[in-house]
Design a protein around this motif. Sequence first.
Motif, PDB file in Angstrom:
ATOM      1  N   GLN A 106      -6.522  86.994  18.345  1.00 43.47           N
ATOM      2  CA  GLN A 106      -5.253  87.288  17.671  1.00 43.47           C
ATOM      3  C   GLN A 106      -5.104  88.805  17.633  1.00 43.47           C
ATOM      4  OE1 GLN A 106      -4.845  86.315  13.412  1.00 43.47           O
ATOM      5  NE2 GLN A 106      -2.858  85.415  13.905  1.00 43.47           N
ATOM      6  N   TYR A 107      -3.999  89.303  18.162  1.00 43.92           N
ATOM      7  CA  TYR A 107      -3.818  90.749  18.268  1.00 43.92           C
ATOM      8  C   TYR A 107      -2.329  91.038  18.405  1.00 43.92           C
ATOM      9  CZ  TYR A 107      -3.059  89.770  23.208  1.00 43.92           C
ATOM     10  OH  TYR A 107      -2.553  89.275  24.383  1.00 43.92           O
ATOM     11  N   ILE A 108      -1.995  92.304  18.630  1.00 50.63           N
ATOM     12  CA  ILE A 108      -0.608  92.686  18.881  1.00 50.63           C
ATOM     13  C   ILE A 108      -0.600  93.844  19.863  1.00 50.63           C
ATOM     14  CG2 ILE A 108      -0.531  94.270  16.897  1.00 50.63           C
ATOM     15  CD1 ILE A 108       2.418  92.100  17.969  1.00 50.63           C
ATOM     16  N   VAL A 165       1.120  89.961  13.838  1.00 45.89           N
ATOM     17  CA  VAL A 165       0.093  89.618  14.825  1.00 45.89           C
ATOM     18  C   VAL A 165       0.593  88.456  15.679  1.00 45.89           C
ATOM     19  CG1 VAL A 165      -1.947  90.419  13.566  1.00 45.89           C
ATOM     20  CG2 VAL A 165      -1.005  88.165  13.068  1.00 45.89           C
ATOM     21  N   CYS A 204       5.510  88.343  21.352  1.00 48.00           N
ATOM     22  CA  CYS A 204       4.307  88.934  21.914  1.00 48.00           C
ATOM     23  C   CYS A 204       4.242  88.672  23.418  1.00 48.00           C
ATOM     24  CB  CYS A 204       3.064  88.375  21.220  1.00 48.00           C
ATOM     25  SG  CYS A 204       3.010  88.748  19.449  1.00 48.00           S
ATOM     26  N   ASN A 225       2.655  89.764   8.265  1.00 49.44           N
ATOM     27  CA  ASN A 225       1.495  89.808   9.147  1.00 49.44           C
ATOM     28  C   ASN A 225       1.992  89.919  10.589  1.00 49.44           C
ATOM     29  OD1 ASN A 225      -0.254  89.478   6.990  1.00 49.44           O
ATOM     30  ND2 ASN A 225      -0.403  87.257   7.241  1.00 49.44           N
ATOM     31  N   ALA A 282      -0.562  94.755  10.478  1.00 45.05           N
ATOM     32  CA  ALA A 282      -1.070  94.458  11.816  1.00 45.05           C
ATOM     33  C   ALA A 282      -2.551  94.098  11.750  1.00 45.05           C
ATOM     34  CB  ALA A 282      -0.863  95.653  12.727  1.00 45.05           C
ATOM     35  N   GLY A 283      -3.028  93.493  12.817  1.00 44.14           N
ATOM     36  CA  GLY A 283      -4.449  93.234  12.953  1.00 44.14           C
ATOM     37  C   GLY A 283      -4.990  94.121  14.056  1.00 44.14           C
ATOM     38  N   HIS A 289       0.735  83.847  11.005  1.00 44.22           N
ATOM     39  CA  HIS A 289       1.651  84.718  11.738  1.00 44.22           C
ATOM     40  C   HIS A 289       3.102  84.285  11.617  1.00 44.22           C
ATOM     41  CE1 HIS A 289       1.138  81.190  14.210  1.00 44.22           C
ATOM     42  NE2 HIS A 289       2.201  81.540  14.914  1.00 44.22           N
TER      43      HIS A 289
END
Length: 328
Positions: free
Chosen positions: A187-189, A213, A285, A211, A150-151, A275
């Motif tokens: 860029q996130y989750i 994200v 997402c 990855n 994750a980021g 991603h």
Amino acid sequence: MLGGTEFVGRAVADAALERGWGVTVFHRGRHAPPPGASALTGNRTAGERGLAALAESGQDWDLVVDTWSGAPAAVRDAARLLSGRAGHFSYVSSRSVYAYPAAPGLDENGPLVTGASPDDGGDVPYDRAKRGGELAALDAFGDRALLARAGLIIGPGENIGRLPWWLSRIARGGPVIAPGRPDAQLQYIDARDLAEWILDAAAAGLNGPYNTVSRPGHATMGELLEACVRATGSDAELRWTDPEVLRAAGAEPWSDLPIWLPPGELYDTMHRGDHTKAHAAGLRCRPVEETVADTWAWLRALGGTAPQRPDRPAVGLDPEREAKLLAL
């Protein structure tokens, strides 16, 4: 679930319970387990005796999920104990395991940090701790190990303080320092999207690194902060401020101004990673509006004060410094 009472671990446990899965959380007893989950209590930093309840439970599991971010030896010991009693091991890792700086678009085959070991038992830097955790998972479970890199993770339950700080600050209203440009891509989750993907991926028997994200630009800094204004119903006025002005005033990206990073190597590393592999494997997402609104609802239900991990420093711009910036 190793952990399972806070943020990402709690999101995984809740998601599994919503599916009707049987869930056991192994935790230190500092927080109540999710309703409906069985609980075992222990301390992973205390070696074998800290894992006694897990060892003596006599239970087997289809899936273990571990979010540990401290010394990798804790991952090693739990994974070894469970390797013959669990079908699959999912480790919530981090894109910090890639050697810095990570080039824009770097995928799972990118170069990794050096010097990490699953046997590290003391204080080690976060990147090496997460890579050491990966190695521990792989050593015990091999091709039954999934590495969710994750980021930036945000959403309800966040105990780091990044999105909660922005929501709380914007809820107070008035002029608000907004860093950089509103079109800066993020860029996130959302922790809940990460949790759902982990459960789906584990059920499908996926292994190796992903990855986990959003795509770069799933939201922009402007969209995130405007969503905070709408969610809180605030009269806040976002005043977009040049990074050089912020630097000159000593306002630090990421810590004083959470989530935001100015253009450069660190921005590329955090907000421009590849991603495609995780999305091809089903990662979805949700819109930033939903993440922000749900986080605000959760924060209000707590009385406005988010929990704070004791091993992480508090974030957010000091009001006095913000006032000086606003006066420029």
